[in-house]
Scaffold this motif. Structure first.
Motif, PDB file in Angstrom:
ATOM      1  N   GLU A  75      19.695 -11.102 -10.002  1.00  0.00           N
ATOM      2  CA  GLU A  75      20.300 -10.015 -10.775  1.00  0.00           C
ATOM      3  C   GLU A  75      19.846  -9.975 -12.229  1.00  0.00           C
ATOM      4  O   GLU A  75      19.782  -8.918 -12.821  1.00  0.00           O
ATOM      5  CB  GLU A  75      21.834 -10.138 -10.757  1.00  0.00           C
ATOM      6  CG  GLU A  75      22.482  -9.885  -9.411  1.00  0.00           C
ATOM      7  CD  GLU A  75      22.632  -8.395  -9.096  1.00  0.00           C
ATOM      8  OE1 GLU A  75      22.201  -7.546  -9.886  1.00  0.00           O
ATOM      9  OE2 GLU A  75      23.185  -8.103  -8.020  1.00  0.00           O
ATOM     10  N   ARG A 112       9.227   5.401 -24.480  1.00  0.00           N
ATOM     11  CA  ARG A 112      10.385   4.490 -24.619  1.00  0.00           C
ATOM     12  C   ARG A 112      11.183   4.454 -23.320  1.00  0.00           C
ATOM     13  O   ARG A 112      11.672   3.397 -22.932  1.00  0.00           O
ATOM     14  CB  ARG A 112      11.285   4.930 -25.784  1.00  0.00           C
ATOM     15  CG  ARG A 112      10.647   4.713 -27.145  1.00  0.00           C
ATOM     16  CD  ARG A 112      11.594   5.090 -28.282  1.00  0.00           C
ATOM     17  NE  ARG A 112      12.641   4.098 -28.498  1.00  0.00           N
ATOM     18  CZ  ARG A 112      12.484   2.960 -29.179  1.00  0.00           C
ATOM     19  NH1 ARG A 112      11.305   2.655 -29.700  1.00  0.00           N
ATOM     20  NH2 ARG A 112      13.480   2.116 -29.335  1.00  0.00           N
ATOM     21  N   GLU A 113      11.323   5.584 -22.665  1.00  0.00           N
ATOM     22  CA  GLU A 113      12.077   5.615 -21.408  1.00  0.00           C
ATOM     23  C   GLU A 113      11.388   4.776 -20.339  1.00  0.00           C
ATOM     24  O   GLU A 113      12.035   4.061 -19.569  1.00  0.00           O
ATOM     25  CB  GLU A 113      12.267   7.064 -20.921  1.00  0.00           C
ATOM     26  CG  GLU A 113      13.543   7.727 -21.403  1.00  0.00           C
ATOM     27  CD  GLU A 113      14.772   6.820 -21.424  1.00  0.00           C
ATOM     28  OE1 GLU A 113      15.239   6.503 -22.535  1.00  0.00           O
ATOM     29  OE2 GLU A 113      15.254   6.402 -20.342  1.00  0.00           O
ATOM     30  N   ARG A 120      12.044   1.212 -21.114  1.00  0.00           N
ATOM     31  CA  ARG A 120      13.425   0.859 -20.715  1.00  0.00           C
ATOM     32  C   ARG A 120      13.502   0.607 -19.224  1.00  0.00           C
ATOM     33  O   ARG A 120      14.148  -0.333 -18.768  1.00  0.00           O
ATOM     34  CB  ARG A 120      14.397   1.996 -21.065  1.00  0.00           C
ATOM     35  CG  ARG A 120      14.769   2.058 -22.519  1.00  0.00           C
ATOM     36  CD  ARG A 120      15.927   3.024 -22.756  1.00  0.00           C
ATOM     37  NE  ARG A 120      16.162   3.137 -24.187  1.00  0.00           N
ATOM     38  CZ  ARG A 120      16.810   2.225 -24.919  1.00  0.00           C
ATOM     39  NH1 ARG A 120      17.315   1.162 -24.337  1.00  0.00           N
ATOM     40  NH2 ARG A 120      16.954   2.375 -26.217  1.00  0.00           N
ATOM     41  N   LYS A 121      12.845   1.480 -18.454  1.00  0.00           N
ATOM     42  CA  LYS A 121      12.899   1.362 -16.999  1.00  0.00           C
ATOM     43  C   LYS A 121      12.229   0.046 -16.553  1.00  0.00           C
ATOM     44  O   LYS A 121      12.742  -0.643 -15.670  1.00  0.00           O
ATOM     45  CB  LYS A 121      12.185   2.563 -16.372  1.00  0.00           C
ATOM     46  CG  LYS A 121      12.742   2.922 -15.033  1.00  0.00           C
ATOM     47  CD  LYS A 121      12.200   4.255 -14.538  1.00  0.00           C
ATOM     48  CE  LYS A 121      12.470   4.359 -13.047  1.00  0.00           C
ATOM     49  NZ  LYS A 121      11.733   5.436 -12.407  1.00  0.00           N
ATOM     50  N   ILE A 159      12.030  -2.791 -17.997  1.00  0.00           N
ATOM     51  CA  ILE A 159      12.796  -4.027 -18.263  1.00  0.00           C
ATOM     52  C   ILE A 159      14.233  -3.916 -17.752  1.00  0.00           C
ATOM     53  O   ILE A 159      15.075  -4.762 -18.069  1.00  0.00           O
ATOM     54  CB  ILE A 159      12.798  -4.401 -19.765  1.00  0.00           C
ATOM     55  CG1 ILE A 159      13.321  -3.249 -20.613  1.00  0.00           C
ATOM     56  CG2 ILE A 159      11.404  -4.841 -20.217  1.00  0.00           C
ATOM     57  CD1 ILE A 159      13.705  -3.655 -22.029  1.00  0.00           C
ATOM     58  N   SER A 160      14.510  -2.895 -16.943  1.00  0.00           N
ATOM     59  CA  SER A 160      15.905  -2.685 -16.522  1.00  0.00           C
ATOM     60  C   SER A 160      16.386  -3.760 -15.541  1.00  0.00           C
ATOM     61  O   SER A 160      17.582  -3.891 -15.305  1.00  0.00           O
ATOM     62  CB  SER A 160      16.092  -1.292 -15.917  1.00  0.00           C
ATOM     63  OG  SER A 160      15.287  -1.158 -14.768  1.00  0.00           O
ATOM     64  N   LEU A 184      18.206  -8.731 -17.738  1.00  0.00           N
ATOM     65  CA  LEU A 184      19.397  -8.608 -18.577  1.00  0.00           C
ATOM     66  C   LEU A 184      19.214  -9.358 -19.891  1.00  0.00           C
ATOM     67  O   LEU A 184      18.618 -10.434 -19.934  1.00  0.00           O
ATOM     68  CB  LEU A 184      20.625  -9.160 -17.849  1.00  0.00           C
ATOM     69  CG  LEU A 184      21.059  -8.420 -16.581  1.00  0.00           C
ATOM     70  CD1 LEU A 184      22.280  -9.113 -15.968  1.00  0.00           C
ATOM     71  CD2 LEU A 184      21.367  -6.955 -16.880  1.00  0.00           C
ATOM     72  N   CYS A 185      19.760  -8.773 -20.969  1.00  0.00           N
ATOM     73  CA  CYS A 185      19.775  -9.435 -22.275  1.00  0.00           C
ATOM     74  C   CYS A 185      21.137  -9.212 -22.886  1.00  0.00           C
ATOM     75  O   CYS A 185      21.621  -8.084 -22.949  1.00  0.00           O
ATOM     76  CB  CYS A 185      18.702  -8.859 -23.189  1.00  0.00           C
ATOM     77  SG  CYS A 185      18.843  -9.475 -24.877  1.00  0.00           S
ATOM     78  N   GLY A 197      20.663  -6.025 -27.327  1.00  0.00           N
ATOM     79  CA  GLY A 197      20.913  -4.610 -27.080  1.00  0.00           C
ATOM     80  C   GLY A 197      19.634  -3.867 -26.705  1.00  0.00           C
ATOM     81  O   GLY A 197      19.614  -2.641 -26.710  1.00  0.00           O
ATOM     82  N   TYR A 198      18.595  -4.606 -26.403  1.00  0.00           N
ATOM     83  CA  TYR A 198      17.321  -4.109 -25.835  1.00  0.00           C
ATOM     84  C   TYR A 198      16.446  -3.279 -26.788  1.00  0.00           C
ATOM     85  O   TYR A 198      15.251  -3.133 -26.532  1.00  0.00           O
ATOM     86  CB  TYR A 198      17.567  -3.252 -24.567  1.00  0.00           C
ATOM     87  CG  TYR A 198      18.353  -3.953 -23.493  1.00  0.00           C
ATOM     88  CD1 TYR A 198      17.755  -4.907 -22.672  1.00  0.00           C
ATOM     89  CD2 TYR A 198      19.700  -3.684 -23.295  1.00  0.00           C
ATOM     90  CE1 TYR A 198      18.489  -5.560 -21.673  1.00  0.00           C
ATOM     91  CE2 TYR A 198      20.432  -4.327 -22.306  1.00  0.00           C
ATOM     92  CZ  TYR A 198      19.824  -5.256 -21.500  1.00  0.00           C
ATOM     93  OH  TYR A 198      20.541  -5.892 -20.524  1.00  0.00           O
ATOM     94  N   ASN A 199      17.024  -2.698 -27.856  1.00  0.00           N
ATOM     95  CA  ASN A 199      16.246  -1.704 -28.592  1.00  0.00           C
ATOM     96  C   ASN A 199      15.026  -2.294 -29.277  1.00  0.00           C
ATOM     97  O   ASN A 199      13.963  -1.684 -29.305  1.00  0.00           O
ATOM     98  CB  ASN A 199      17.139  -0.965 -29.588  1.00  0.00           C
ATOM     99  CG  ASN A 199      18.127  -0.062 -28.858  1.00  0.00           C
ATOM    100  OD1 ASN A 199      17.929   0.237 -27.679  1.00  0.00           O
ATOM    101  ND2 ASN A 199      19.183   0.352 -29.528  1.00  0.00           N
TER     102      ASN A 199
END
Lengths: 325, 158
Positions: free
Chosen positions: B44, B122-123, B126-127, B129-130, B133-134, B138-140
């Motif tokens: 997960e 950017r999207e 994001r996808k 590394i979805s 989990l971090c 906050g991933y940004n």
């Protein structure tokens, strides 16, 4: 139907242990024979950037480059106690201890330089890039490593935060010092058919006193926002008869990169006069105003006040149905 | 026990493994590649991400025999093991690392994305590394780092 709403949350937060509890940080600074300065302090690094901030503070006081500060903060046999990396206190408390200790070392270095350079006084001496020199006559100078050659210079220092106990009867008093302030505004969408809430846009402001390292502060703000987003919408440990039912990432959902959005982070710098270069802690404060902002935005969108978190789709639908009756 | 050959970070290893041995344990315990982090042990969290034949896998849910004859890349081998990789440099430059536990997996997921799509949005970042989990960043800043890494890689002509 998709409905949109805007909400605002504000907060203030007291740094440190507070309420009269002794909140002490210690540090030691040693000018080593190679001219580098070792700073020993128990500021635990957990990713928030304590080691970077402490090193930067020591650099600033001593006019040294980052590589010339040796920070010892993880070997418990070789560092004094600086309390916990908790209560958002390390930058303020241990930062103050490191600054004060390095300032005392700087004065001791100047005193030694005065003797070595046969000066009348240590007034007007400056430290920069590993040298002490007379500001009005820079060629009158000596390298730190030459000062430390036959005598190691070592200083111990500590900082105790000013906190007082509240009146136990009335709850009145000034239990914390200093306080930080923050505000967050979000725009959300609520799907009235499925109950799904999405955060679309966020503006986040945080008073930091002074950002010792702006990039680290932004990292704390992004992280705090993400945690609060999970707190508001996703994370439910689901305790049933004392047993945690959602005990894995399969059902305890924390935000992924697709749940997070780009945030417009705004750092407010209003230096605090008892703080190291004015800096206050931001670790926990950055989580506080986000969830209320999201709940207010949901209210703005669907005119339903939700008072229980996380705001899962089923909870939204339940509250929407109740409001229709 | 079973004899297999796997290629890890460009080197072939002959190993005598248990039939039910997980890849994460082989990599960490037999080969000493402790940059492979074990988080949730159930596929997960993505901390144990490695690259297997060009795709990311969670090495806690792969049995080592399944890696037979495959090419594995871990964080230790991302740039031949000698030099810092441009993606790693971008993570440092953007402040994308906090506690660091998710970082190896994040960087490997970013590498697979950038190998296939050198100029992601950017999207898309994001996808990619979805599945990692971090809790800290906050991933940004990680997304910032992936976009910066794509520029570094383009400049290097990789």
């Amino acid at each position: 139907m998709i409905k949109e709403g805007i909400g605002l949350g504000t907060m203030f937060y007291g740094t440190g242990y507070g309420n009269g509890f002794p909140d002490v940080s210690k540090a030691e600074a040693v000018l080593r024979a190679d001219g580098k300065v070792a700073v020993h302090t128990g500021a635990t690094e957990v990713g928030q950037g304590a080691k970077t901030a402490m090193t930067q503070i020591a650099c600033e006081v001593l006019g040294l480059k980052v590589n010339d500060i040796i920070l010892i903060s993880e070997d418990t046999s070789n560092m004094p106690d600086s309390g916990t990396a908790a209560a958002s206190r390390q930058t303020y408390n241990t930062g103050n201890a490191v600054k004060k200790t390095c300032e005392d070392l700087r004065e001791k270095i100047k005193e030694e330089a005065k003797l070595k350079l046969n000066l009348n006084t240590d007034v007007g001496l400056k430290l920069k890039d590993g040298y002490v020199y007379v500001e009005t006559l820079p060629e009158k100078s000596i390298a730190l490593k030459d000062l430390a050659k036959d005598k190691s210079l070592k200083i111990k220092g500590s900082f105790t935060a000013q906190t007082t106990e509240m009146d136990p009867e009335t709850g009145q008093g000034a239990p914390y010092w200093p306080y930080t302030f923050g505000a967050c505004a979000v725009k959300v969408s609520v799907d009235t058919l499925t109950g799904e809430v999405n955060v679309l846009k966020a503006v986040f402001t945080q008073d930091v006193g002074r950002a010792i390292n702006p990039s680290l502060v932004e990292g704390q703000m992004d992280g705090g926002f993400s945690m609060a987003l999970g707190y508001a919408l996703l994370e439910d440990i689901n305790v049933d008869n004392g047993k945690i039912k959602n005990d894995s990432f399969t059902n305890y959902l924390i935000p992924t990169s697709l749940d997070m959005i780009d945030i417009d982070n705004i750092l407010i710098e209003d230096p605090e006069n008892t703080a190291p270069y004015g800096a206050k802690g931001v670790g926990e404060p950055v989580m506080i105003p986000v969830t209320p902002a999201i709940l207010n935005a949901i209210y703005d969108a669907v005119k339903v006040r939700i008072t229980e978190i996380p705001v899962t789709p089923s909870r939204v639908l339940k509250e929407l149905n109740k409001s229709k009756k | 026990m079973k004899d297999i050959k796997i290629n890890v970070n460009g080197k072939t290893h002959k190993l005598n493994i248990k039939e039910d041995e997980r890849l994460v344990d082989t990599l960490r315990n037999r080969l000493g590649l402790t940059g492979v982090k074990e988080g949730c042990s159930e596929g997960e969290c993505g901390a144990c991400t490695v690259i297997m034949d060009g795709e990311t896998v969670t090495s806690c849910t792969v049995l080592t025999f399944q890696a037979k004859g495959k090419e594995i890349i871990t964080i230790e081998g991302i740039n031949g093991g000698n030099k810092i990789h441009p993606i790693q440099q971008a993570f440092l430059d953007e402040g994308a690392v906090q506690c660091g536990f998710c970082t190896p997996g994040m960087i490997l997921s970013a590498k697979v994305l950038l190998d296939k799509n050198p100029e992601p949005t950017r999207e898309e970042a994001r996808k990619a590394i979805s599945g990692n989990l971090c809790r800290c960043t906050g991933y940004n800043k990680i997304v910032d780092a992936i976009i910066k890494a794509s520029k570094y890689l383009k400049r290097e002509g990789n």
